[in-house]
Motif scaffolding. Sequence first.
Motif, PDB file in Angstrom:
ATOM      1  N   ILE A  53       0.159  28.736 -16.916  1.00  0.00           N
ATOM      2  CA  ILE A  53       0.660  28.411 -15.593  1.00  0.00           C
ATOM      3  C   ILE A  53      -0.423  28.549 -14.523  1.00  0.00           C
ATOM      4  CG2 ILE A  53       1.547  30.722 -15.086  1.00  0.00           C
ATOM      5  CD1 ILE A  53       4.023  29.258 -13.877  1.00  0.00           C
ATOM      6  N   GLU A  54      -1.394  29.403 -14.783  1.00  0.00           N
ATOM      7  CA  GLU A  54      -2.476  29.594 -13.813  1.00  0.00           C
ATOM      8  C   GLU A  54      -3.391  28.376 -13.720  1.00  0.00           C
ATOM      9  OE1 GLU A  54      -3.708  31.650 -17.670  1.00  0.00           O
ATOM     10  OE2 GLU A  54      -1.889  31.502 -16.490  1.00  0.00           O
ATOM     11  N   ASP A  55      -3.259  27.444 -14.644  1.00  0.00           N
ATOM     12  CA  ASP A  55      -4.092  26.236 -14.631  1.00  0.00           C
ATOM     13  C   ASP A  55      -3.496  25.101 -13.797  1.00  0.00           C
ATOM     14  OD1 ASP A  55      -6.046  27.331 -16.286  1.00  0.00           O
ATOM     15  OD2 ASP A  55      -4.967  26.735 -18.089  1.00  0.00           O
ATOM     16  N   SER A  78      24.052  23.695 -16.770  1.00  0.00           N
ATOM     17  CA  SER A  78      24.014  25.035 -16.195  1.00  0.00           C
ATOM     18  C   SER A  78      23.782  26.116 -17.258  1.00  0.00           C
ATOM     19  CB  SER A  78      25.306  25.327 -15.445  1.00  0.00           C
ATOM     20  OG  SER A  78      26.406  25.290 -16.328  1.00  0.00           O
ATOM     21  N   GLY A  79      23.895  25.767 -18.533  1.00  0.00           N
ATOM     22  CA  GLY A  79      23.657  26.729 -19.603  1.00  0.00           C
ATOM     23  C   GLY A  79      22.209  26.767 -20.067  1.00  0.00           C
ATOM     24  N   CYS A  80      21.322  26.114 -19.329  1.00  0.00           N
ATOM     25  CA  CYS A  80      19.910  26.040 -19.708  1.00  0.00           C
ATOM     26  C   CYS A  80      19.054  26.861 -18.752  1.00  0.00           C
ATOM     27  CB  CYS A  80      19.431  24.594 -19.672  1.00  0.00           C
ATOM     28  SG  CYS A  80      20.348  23.533 -20.783  1.00  0.00           S
ATOM     29  N   VAL A  81      17.919  27.291 -19.248  1.00  0.00           N
ATOM     30  CA  VAL A  81      17.001  28.067 -18.422  1.00  0.00           C
ATOM     31  C   VAL A  81      15.571  27.684 -18.791  1.00  0.00           C
ATOM     32  CG1 VAL A  81      16.945  30.015 -20.045  1.00  0.00           C
ATOM     33  CG2 VAL A  81      16.426  30.395 -17.632  1.00  0.00           C
ATOM     34  N   LEU A  82      14.688  27.667 -17.803  1.00  0.00           N
ATOM     35  CA  LEU A  82      13.261  27.452 -18.043  1.00  0.00           C
ATOM     36  C   LEU A  82      12.595  28.815 -18.073  1.00  0.00           C
ATOM     37  CD1 LEU A  82      10.689  25.725 -18.224  1.00  0.00           C
ATOM     38  CD2 LEU A  82      10.624  25.775 -15.732  1.00  0.00           C
ATOM     39  N   ILE A  83      11.910  29.099 -19.157  1.00  0.00           N
ATOM     40  CA  ILE A  83      11.217  30.379 -19.282  1.00  0.00           C
ATOM     41  C   ILE A  83       9.722  30.104 -19.290  1.00  0.00           C
ATOM     42  CG2 ILE A  83      10.821  32.410 -20.728  1.00  0.00           C
ATOM     43  CD1 ILE A  83      13.651  31.974 -21.843  1.00  0.00           C
ATOM     44  N   VAL A  84       9.018  30.754 -18.393  1.00  0.00           N
ATOM     45  CA  VAL A  84       7.575  30.606 -18.279  1.00  0.00           C
ATOM     46  C   VAL A  84       6.977  32.006 -18.210  1.00  0.00           C
ATOM     47  CG1 VAL A  84       5.702  29.691 -16.851  1.00  0.00           C
ATOM     48  CG2 VAL A  84       7.857  28.450 -16.994  1.00  0.00           C
ATOM     49  N   ASN A  85       5.957  32.255 -19.009  1.00  0.00           N
ATOM     50  CA  ASN A  85       5.283  33.548 -18.925  1.00  0.00           C
ATOM     51  C   ASN A  85       4.555  33.660 -17.591  1.00  0.00           C
ATOM     52  OD1 ASN A  85       6.092  34.232 -21.481  1.00  0.00           O
ATOM     53  ND2 ASN A  85       4.130  33.842 -22.445  1.00  0.00           N
ATOM     54  N   PRO A  86       4.494  34.859 -17.016  1.00  0.00           N
ATOM     55  CA  PRO A  86       3.758  35.033 -15.759  1.00  0.00           C
ATOM     56  C   PRO A  86       2.280  34.696 -15.942  1.00  0.00           C
ATOM     57  CG  PRO A  86       5.005  37.012 -16.311  1.00  0.00           C
ATOM     58  CD  PRO A  86       5.090  36.094 -17.482  1.00  0.00           C
ATOM     59  N   SER A  87       1.646  34.346 -14.860  1.00  0.00           N
ATOM     60  CA  SER A  87       0.227  34.007 -14.875  1.00  0.00           C
ATOM     61  C   SER A  87      -0.585  35.105 -15.560  1.00  0.00           C
ATOM     62  CB  SER A  87      -0.244  33.827 -13.428  1.00  0.00           C
ATOM     63  OG  SER A  87      -1.595  33.480 -13.394  1.00  0.00           O
ATOM     64  N   GLY A  88      -1.409  34.710 -16.533  1.00  0.00           N
ATOM     65  CA  GLY A  88      -2.271  35.652 -17.233  1.00  0.00           C
ATOM     66  C   GLY A  88      -1.624  36.394 -18.393  1.00  0.00           C
TER      67      GLY A  88
END
Length: 94
Positions: A53-55, A78-88
């Motif tokens: 994500i930092e890119d 509404s039953g879905c979620v986006l999961i993204v690891n924090p920067s770094g």
Amino acid sequence: PGMGTLASGINKTAAIDMQLADPDYLSSACNNGAYCVMNGYMVVAGRSDAQGIEDISGHNGNYYNSMMYAAHSQCGGSGCVLIVNPSGYRTQNR
């Protein structure tokens, strides 16, 4: 018994499996220059310069937007979620 869950609700065994996983697994599985939808739900960047994500920048924002659109098309309710690891803090180099 004895397994427990982490604060995020992830089973401890699953968390250990993620730690032991080859950090280049996704980059070797998806390197088509666009993106891949894996297992019907996980959208993986297919470009080698998409490391985390930092890119994200003004120069490549449309590429990342395309992956969000792909994720939404796989599960837009509404039953879905986006999961993204924090920067770094990534589990995979992709």
